[in-house]
Design a protein around this motif. Structure first.
Motif, PDB file in Angstrom:
ATOM      1  N   LYS A  19     -34.850-100.159 -99.352  1.00 36.16           N
ATOM      2  CA  LYS A  19     -34.174-100.766-100.500  1.00 36.16           C
ATOM      3  C   LYS A  19     -33.650-102.166-100.167  1.00 36.16           C
ATOM      4  O   LYS A  19     -33.914-103.116-100.900  1.00 36.16           O
ATOM      5  CB  LYS A  19     -33.034 -99.868-100.973  1.00 36.16           C
ATOM      6  N   THR A  21     -34.491-104.278 -97.925  1.00 39.23           N
ATOM      7  CA  THR A  21     -35.531-105.267 -97.601  1.00 39.23           C
ATOM      8  C   THR A  21     -36.384-105.618 -98.813  1.00 39.23           C
ATOM      9  O   THR A  21     -37.236-106.492 -98.736  1.00 39.23           O
ATOM     10  CB  THR A  21     -36.442-104.771 -96.468  1.00 39.23           C
ATOM     11  N   GLY A  22     -36.178-104.905 -99.924  1.00 38.37           N
ATOM     12  CA  GLY A  22     -36.905-105.218-101.151  1.00 38.37           C
ATOM     13  C   GLY A  22     -38.274-104.562-101.268  1.00 38.37           C
ATOM     14  O   GLY A  22     -39.002-104.826-102.215  1.00 38.37           O
ATOM     15  N   CYS A  24     -38.707-101.464-101.855  1.00 42.41           N
ATOM     16  CA  CYS A  24     -38.516-100.553-102.981  1.00 42.41           C
ATOM     17  C   CYS A  24     -37.378-101.093-103.837  1.00 42.41           C
ATOM     18  O   CYS A  24     -36.387-101.581-103.308  1.00 42.41           O
ATOM     19  CB  CYS A  24     -38.183 -99.144-102.491  1.00 42.41           C
ATOM     20  N   ASP A  25     -37.532-100.997-105.155  1.00 47.63           N
ATOM     21  CA  ASP A  25     -36.524-101.538-106.064  1.00 47.63           C
ATOM     22  C   ASP A  25     -35.234-100.729-106.082  1.00 47.63           C
ATOM     23  O   ASP A  25     -34.182-101.252-106.433  1.00 47.63           O
ATOM     24  CB  ASP A  25     -37.081-101.622-107.487  1.00 47.63           C
ATOM     25  N   SER A  26     -35.319 -99.455-105.741  1.00 45.57           N
ATOM     26  CA  SER A  26     -34.124 -98.612-105.765  1.00 45.57           C
ATOM     27  C   SER A  26     -34.200 -97.572-104.654  1.00 45.57           C
ATOM     28  O   SER A  26     -35.270 -97.330-104.083  1.00 45.57           O
ATOM     29  CB  SER A  26     -34.008 -97.898-107.113  1.00 45.57           C
ATOM     30  N   MET A  29     -36.670 -94.832-105.636  1.00 46.15           N
ATOM     31  CA  MET A  29     -38.074 -95.177-105.389  1.00 46.15           C
ATOM     32  C   MET A  29     -38.401 -95.052-103.906  1.00 46.15           C
ATOM     33  O   MET A  29     -39.490 -94.603-103.533  1.00 46.15           O
ATOM     34  CB  MET A  29     -38.376 -96.593-105.874  1.00 46.15           C
TER      35      MET A  29
END
Length: 69
Positions: A19, A21-22, A24-26, A29
């Protein structure tokens, strides 16, 4: 794509790393990606959401690579 993540504590949980590190958006996810076997830690598939990731480890998801420092 390879990115480096500077760890500020002893470890970070795998789902949280994905999350922040971007990749996964959430967190939700991230957990789904892990449970479905899409994530590798040091070259092996990892299905534990709470896996502790420490300095020197490498996490991979969908062609993206995170080097934990």
């Amino acid at each position: 794509m390879t990115q480096r993540f500077k760890l500020e504590s002893e470890y970070i949980e795998l789902s949280k790393l994905l999350k922040v590190t971007g990749l996964c958006d959430s967190g939700g996810m991230a957990k789904v990606a892990i449970v479905e076997g899409q994530v590798k830690v040091d070259g092996s598939v990892e299905t534990r959401k709470g896996r502790k990731i420490r300095k020197g480890q490498v996490v991979e998801l969908a062609g993206n690579r995170i080097e934990v420092q």
